[in-house]
Design a protein around this motif. Structure first.
Motif, PDB file in Angstrom:
ATOM      1  N   VAL A 248       0.864  -1.176   0.000  1.00 53.58           N
ATOM      2  CA  VAL A 248       0.000   0.000   0.000  1.00 53.58           C
ATOM      3  C   VAL A 248       0.900   1.226   0.000  1.00 53.58           C
ATOM      4  N   VAL A 249       0.667   2.127  -0.942  1.00 54.51           N
ATOM      5  CA  VAL A 249       1.434   3.362  -1.066  1.00 54.51           C
ATOM      6  C   VAL A 249       0.513   4.499  -0.634  1.00 54.51           C
ATOM      7  N   ARG A 250       0.937   5.250   0.380  1.00 54.10           N
ATOM      8  CA  ARG A 250       0.121   6.356   0.891  1.00 54.10           C
ATOM      9  C   ARG A 250       0.646   7.692   0.400  1.00 54.10           C
ATOM     10  N   THR A 251      -0.267   8.531  -0.050  1.00 56.66           N
ATOM     11  CA  THR A 251       0.061   9.888  -0.457  1.00 56.66           C
ATOM     12  C   THR A 251      -0.973  10.838   0.153  1.00 56.66           C
ATOM     13  N   VAL A 252      -0.580  12.088   0.319  1.00 53.47           N
ATOM     14  CA  VAL A 252      -1.476  13.118   0.838  1.00 53.47           C
ATOM     15  C   VAL A 252      -1.427  14.305  -0.119  1.00 53.47           C
ATOM     16  N   LYS A 253      -2.595  14.765  -0.519  1.00 60.08           N
ATOM     17  CA  LYS A 253      -2.660  15.932  -1.389  1.00 60.08           C
ATOM     18  C   LYS A 253      -2.145  17.164  -0.645  1.00 60.08           C
ATOM     19  N   THR A 254      -1.545  18.109  -1.366  1.00 60.49           N
ATOM     20  CA  THR A 254      -1.046  19.318  -0.728  1.00 60.49           C
ATOM     21  C   THR A 254      -2.168  20.292  -0.401  1.00 60.49           C
ATOM     22  N   ASN A 255      -3.298  20.177  -1.084  1.00 61.76           N
ATOM     23  CA  ASN A 255      -4.459  21.040  -0.839  1.00 61.76           C
ATOM     24  C   ASN A 255      -5.690  20.154  -0.792  1.00 61.76           C
ATOM     25  N   TYR A 256      -6.314  20.061   0.374  1.00 62.84           N
ATOM     26  CA  TYR A 256      -7.429  19.123   0.537  1.00 62.84           C
ATOM     27  C   TYR A 256      -8.622  19.410  -0.367  1.00 62.84           C
ATOM     28  N   SER A 257      -8.782  20.641  -0.845  1.00 66.02           N
ATOM     29  CA  SER A 257      -9.958  20.965  -1.652  1.00 66.02           C
ATOM     30  C   SER A 257      -9.677  20.978  -3.151  1.00 66.02           C
ATOM     31  N   ALA A 258      -8.455  20.679  -3.543  1.00 71.47           N
ATOM     32  CA  ALA A 258      -8.073  20.696  -4.957  1.00 71.47           C
ATOM     33  C   ALA A 258      -7.847  19.269  -5.458  1.00 71.47           C
ATOM     34  N   PRO A 259      -7.805  19.106  -6.759  1.00 68.49           N
ATOM     35  CA  PRO A 259      -7.476  17.779  -7.312  1.00 68.49           C
ATOM     36  C   PRO A 259      -6.083  17.329  -6.852  1.00 68.49           C
ATOM     37  N   ALA A 260      -5.823  16.057  -6.982  1.00 67.99           N
ATOM     38  CA  ALA A 260      -4.514  15.510  -6.619  1.00 67.99           C
ATOM     39  C   ALA A 260      -3.419  16.162  -7.457  1.00 67.99           C
ATOM     40  N   ASP A 261      -2.272  16.339  -6.842  1.00 66.42           N
ATOM     41  CA  ASP A 261      -1.123  16.940  -7.509  1.00 66.42           C
ATOM     42  C   ASP A 261      -0.682  16.084  -8.700  1.00 66.42           C
ATOM     43  N   PRO A 262      -0.167  16.707  -9.760  1.00 63.02           N
ATOM     44  CA  PRO A 262       0.284  15.940 -10.926  1.00 63.02           C
ATOM     45  C   PRO A 262       1.288  14.842 -10.575  1.00 63.02           C
ATOM     46  N   GLU A 263       2.152  15.099  -9.579  1.00 62.49           N
ATOM     47  CA  GLU A 263       3.134  14.084  -9.180  1.00 62.49           C
ATOM     48  C   GLU A 263       2.439  12.835  -8.632  1.00 62.49           C
ATOM     49  N   ILE A 264       1.357  13.045  -7.893  1.00 58.64           N
ATOM     50  CA  ILE A 264       0.597  11.905  -7.356  1.00 58.64           C
ATOM     51  C   ILE A 264      -0.047  11.134  -8.499  1.00 58.64           C
ATOM     52  N   ILE A 265      -0.607  11.846  -9.442  1.00 62.52           N
ATOM     53  CA  ILE A 265      -1.244  11.183 -10.591  1.00 62.52           C
ATOM     54  C   ILE A 265      -0.212  10.379 -11.371  1.00 62.52           C
ATOM     55  N   ASP A 266       0.984  10.928 -11.537  1.00 63.97           N
ATOM     56  CA  ASP A 266       2.046  10.190 -12.227  1.00 63.97           C
ATOM     57  C   ASP A 266       2.407   8.913 -11.473  1.00 63.97           C
ATOM     58  N   ARG A 267       2.525   9.003 -10.149  1.00 62.32           N
ATOM     59  CA  ARG A 267       2.840   7.815  -9.344  1.00 62.32           C
ATOM     60  C   ARG A 267       1.721   6.780  -9.438  1.00 62.32           C
ATOM     61  N   ALA A 268       0.481   7.261  -9.532  1.00 63.01           N
ATOM     62  CA  ALA A 268      -0.676   6.356  -9.563  1.00 63.01           C
ATOM     63  C   ALA A 268      -0.649   5.415 -10.765  1.00 63.01           C
ATOM     64  N   ARG A 269       0.037   5.791 -11.801  1.00 64.54           N
ATOM     65  CA  ARG A 269       0.129   4.922 -12.986  1.00 64.54           C
ATOM     66  C   ARG A 269       0.823   3.599 -12.665  1.00 64.54           C
ATOM     67  N   GLU A 270       1.594   3.566 -11.573  1.00 63.68           N
ATOM     68  CA  GLU A 270       2.315   2.357 -11.174  1.00 63.68           C
ATOM     69  C   GLU A 270       1.478   1.448 -10.275  1.00 63.68           C
ATOM     70  N   TRP A 271       0.333   1.924  -9.819  1.00 67.23           N
ATOM     71  CA  TRP A 271      -0.503   1.157  -8.892  1.00 67.23           C
ATOM     72  C   TRP A 271      -1.528   0.332  -9.658  1.00 67.23           C
ATOM     73  N   ASN A 272      -1.950  -0.769  -9.054  1.00 65.47           N
ATOM     74  CA  ASN A 272      -2.996  -1.594  -9.655  1.00 65.47           C
ATOM     75  C   ASN A 272      -4.385  -1.029  -9.386  1.00 65.47           C
ATOM     76  N   ALA A 273      -4.529  -0.307  -8.282  1.00 65.80           N
ATOM     77  CA  ALA A 273      -5.810   0.308  -7.917  1.00 65.80           C
ATOM     78  C   ALA A 273      -5.520   1.441  -6.939  1.00 65.80           C
ATOM     79  N   LEU A 274      -6.520   2.301  -6.717  1.00 71.11           N
ATOM     80  CA  LEU A 274      -6.329   3.349  -5.738  1.00 71.11           C
ATOM     81  C   LEU A 274      -7.612   3.610  -4.964  1.00 71.11           C
TER      82      LEU A 274
END
Length: 87
Positions: free
Chosen positions: A55-81
């Motif tokens: 399990v890979v945990r990430t936290v958005k930098t702004n709770y009311s905004a979409p996920a940061d581009p870096e998080i989205i890039d990392r998500a490509r390596e996950w099987n699910a989120l």
């Protein structure tokens, strides 16, 4: 001059996984109170009951905004989120 409106491309849903055994699952948290305890419990359940490998945990930098581009890039390596919203 006019500024072109940005319209995100439509995304298709990913196919359902046949199994979670050996999978890597990403958690994207908004970082608000109460999320950590929920995700701790969910992580344990996913590993113990369904054989999730990591399990890979990430936290958005702004709770009311979409996920940061870096998080989205990392998500490509996950099987699910899991997107976790606490308050």
């Amino acid at each position: 001059g006019e500024v072109a409106a940005h319209t995100p491309a439509a995304l298709d849903r990913a196919p359902r996984l046949a199994s979670l055994e050996g999978a890597t699952i990403g958690f994207i948290s908004n970082g608000k109170q109460g999320v950590r305890e929920f995700l701790d419990s969910l992580e344990q359940e996913l590993k113990d009951r369904y054989g999730v490998a990591e399990v890979v945990r990430t936290v958005k930098t702004n709770y009311s905004a979409p996920a940061d581009p870096e998080i989205i890039d990392r998500a490509r390596e996950w099987n699910a989120l899991v997107a976790a919203v606490g308050d």
